[in-house]
Motif scaffolding. Sequence first.
Motif, short mmCIF file in Angstrom:
data_model
loop_
_atom_site.label_atom_id
_atom_site.label_comp_id
_atom_site.label_asym_id
_atom_site.label_seq_id
_atom_site.Cartn_x
_atom_site.Cartn_y
_atom_site.Cartn_z
N ASN A 189 49.73 36.57 36.85
CA ASN A 189 49.99 37.39 38.03
C ASN A 189 49.07 36.91 39.14
OD1 ASN A 189 49.95 39.52 40.02
ND2 ASN A 189 50.96 40.83 38.50
N LEU A 190 49.62 36.16 40.08
CA LEU A 190 48.80 35.54 41.12
C LEU A 190 48.10 36.59 41.98
CD1 LEU A 190 51.19 32.65 42.23
CD2 LEU A 190 49.29 32.56 40.62
N ALA A 191 48.77 37.71 42.26
CA ALA A 191 48.17 38.75 43.09
C ALA A 191 46.95 39.36 42.41
CB ALA A 191 49.20 39.83 43.41
N ILE A 192 47.06 39.63 41.11
CA ILE A 192 45.94 40.21 40.37
C ILE A 192 44.78 39.21 40.29
CG2 ILE A 192 45.19 40.96 38.08
CD1 ILE A 192 47.86 42.34 37.74
N GLU A 193 45.10 37.94 40.04
CA GLU A 193 44.06 36.92 39.97
C GLU A 193 43.31 36.81 41.29
OE1 GLU A 193 43.02 35.29 37.36
OE2 GLU A 193 44.53 36.14 36.02
N LEU A 194 44.06 36.83 42.40
CA LEU A 194 43.43 36.74 43.71
C LEU A 194 42.62 37.99 44.02
CD1 LEU A 194 43.05 35.10 46.26
CD2 LEU A 194 45.17 36.06 47.16
N GLU A 195 43.15 39.15 43.64
CA GLU A 195 42.43 40.40 43.84
C GLU A 195 41.11 40.40 43.08
OE1 GLU A 195 43.83 44.13 41.87
OE2 GLU A 195 44.19 44.77 43.93
N ASN A 196 41.15 39.90 41.84
CA ASN A 196 39.95 39.82 41.03
C ASN A 196 38.93 38.87 41.64
OD1 ASN A 196 38.48 38.34 38.52
ND2 ASN A 196 38.87 40.47 38.04
N LEU A 197 39.41 37.73 42.13
CA LEU A 197 38.52 36.76 42.76
C LEU A 197 37.87 37.34 44.01
CD1 LEU A 197 37.39 33.87 42.94
CD2 LEU A 197 39.48 33.23 44.17
N LEU A 198 38.66 38.02 44.84
CA LEU A 198 38.13 38.63 46.06
C LEU A 198 37.08 39.69 45.73
CD1 LEU A 198 41.43 38.95 48.11
CD2 LEU A 198 39.45 37.55 48.71
N TYR A 199 37.32 40.46 44.68
CA TYR A 199 36.34 41.48 44.29
C TYR A 199 35.00 40.84 43.97
CZ TYR A 199 33.74 44.64 41.31
OH TYR A 199 32.72 45.39 40.77
N HIS A 200 35.02 39.78 43.16
CA HIS A 200 33.77 39.15 42.75
C HIS A 200 33.07 38.46 43.93
CE1 HIS A 200 33.89 39.97 38.47
NE2 HIS A 200 35.17 39.64 38.46
N VAL A 201 33.85 37.87 44.84
CA VAL A 201 33.25 37.26 46.03
C VAL A 201 32.58 38.32 46.89
CG1 VAL A 201 33.77 36.09 48.20
CG2 VAL A 201 34.77 35.25 46.08
N ASN A 202 33.28 39.43 47.12
CA ASN A 202 32.72 40.51 47.93
C ASN A 202 31.51 41.14 47.26
OD1 ASN A 202 34.68 40.15 49.92
ND2 ASN A 202 36.10 41.59 48.95
N ALA A 203 31.58 41.30 45.92
CA ALA A 203 30.45 41.88 45.19
C ALA A 203 29.23 40.97 45.28
CB ALA A 203 30.84 42.10 43.73
N ALA A 204 29.45 39.66 45.20
CA ALA A 204 28.33 38.71 45.30
C ALA A 204 27.71 38.77 46.69
CB ALA A 204 28.82 37.30 45.00
N GLU A 205 28.54 38.91 47.72
CA GLU A 205 28.01 39.00 49.08
C GLU A 205 27.22 40.29 49.28
OE1 GLU A 205 31.34 38.55 51.67
OE2 GLU A 205 31.26 36.35 51.61
N ARG A 206 27.71 41.40 48.71
CA ARG A 206 26.98 42.67 48.82
C ARG A 206 25.64 42.57 48.12
NH1 ARG A 206 32.15 44.91 47.79
NH2 ARG A 206 31.58 45.20 45.60
N HIS A 207 25.64 41.95 46.94
CA HIS A 207 24.40 41.80 46.18
C HIS A 207 23.40 40.94 46.95
CE1 HIS A 207 21.78 41.46 42.69
NE2 HIS A 207 21.74 40.15 42.89
N ALA A 208 23.90 39.86 47.57
CA ALA A 208 23.01 38.97 48.32
C ALA A 208 22.42 39.68 49.54
CB ALA A 208 23.78 37.73 48.76
N SER A 209 23.23 40.49 50.22
CA SER A 209 22.74 41.19 51.41
C SER A 209 21.72 42.26 51.03
CB SER A 209 23.91 41.83 52.17
OG SER A 209 24.56 42.81 51.38
N GLN A 210 21.93 42.93 49.89
CA GLN A 210 20.98 43.95 49.44
C GLN A 210 19.67 43.32 48.99
OE1 GLN A 210 23.14 46.01 46.39
NE2 GLN A 210 24.54 47.03 47.83
N ALA A 211 19.78 42.13 48.35
CA ALA A 211 18.57 41.45 47.89
C ALA A 211 17.76 40.92 49.07
CB ALA A 211 18.95 40.30 46.95
N GLY A 212 18.49 40.55 50.16
CA GLY A 212 17.80 40.02 51.32
C GLY A 212 17.15 41.10 52.14
#
Length: 212
Positions: A189-212
């Motif tokens: 399911n390409l939509a689910i795969e992309l949704e999952n990828l976007l979640y992890h990218v956004n989560a990584a960015e949130r984590h980086a901003s909080q750590a900074g």
Amino acid sequence: MAESRHAVMRLSRYRRCLLDLRDLGYERVFSNNLGEAAGVSAVQVRKDFSAFGISGNRKAGYRIEYLLERINAILGKEHPQHVVLIGAGNLGSALLKYRGFAREAIRIVAAFDADPAKHSRTGPIPVLPLAELFSFIRQHQVKVAILTVPAAVAQEVAEQLVSAGIRGILNFSPVSLKVPQKVIVSNINLAIELENLLYHVNAAERHASQAG
């Protein structure tokens, strides 16, 4: 011996890496080099080879041609593997044009669609009416199908495939298929795969901003 689907997928990755190494002129490979190329540990490579009865010399490395011969035999790639595709829309048409299947000894022998405007018996891959699906699969003894039809008709088409003798379905339709246990379904399911990828990218960015 029934090995896990993950182990078989790793064999496929090893095969692609070995083909690349052979194209570069290499004749031997060590488990650590192959593991690095395939994204797994050397221990995992040796464990997989042992499970499938592939032998080798750890000190001298593995002969690439030997590995390819053994893996091709395990994956059934001594001869082209024939599959059919159902649903010649945008995604289906893109898959019909994909040239990478040939390197994997996979050949789409026919496509099927309900739209008469898409039907064509000329060209390298014919696009045929759905009414011919059952007889074609039986006549050519095809065992695997790619399903790229709308969700509303996916289950109905899957049942036709099963009744014709299909044993494996690569399902791109956004619906869970109900099939007998003997039939293997791999869902993409390409939509689910992309949704999952976007979640992890956004989560990584949130984590980086909080750590900074």
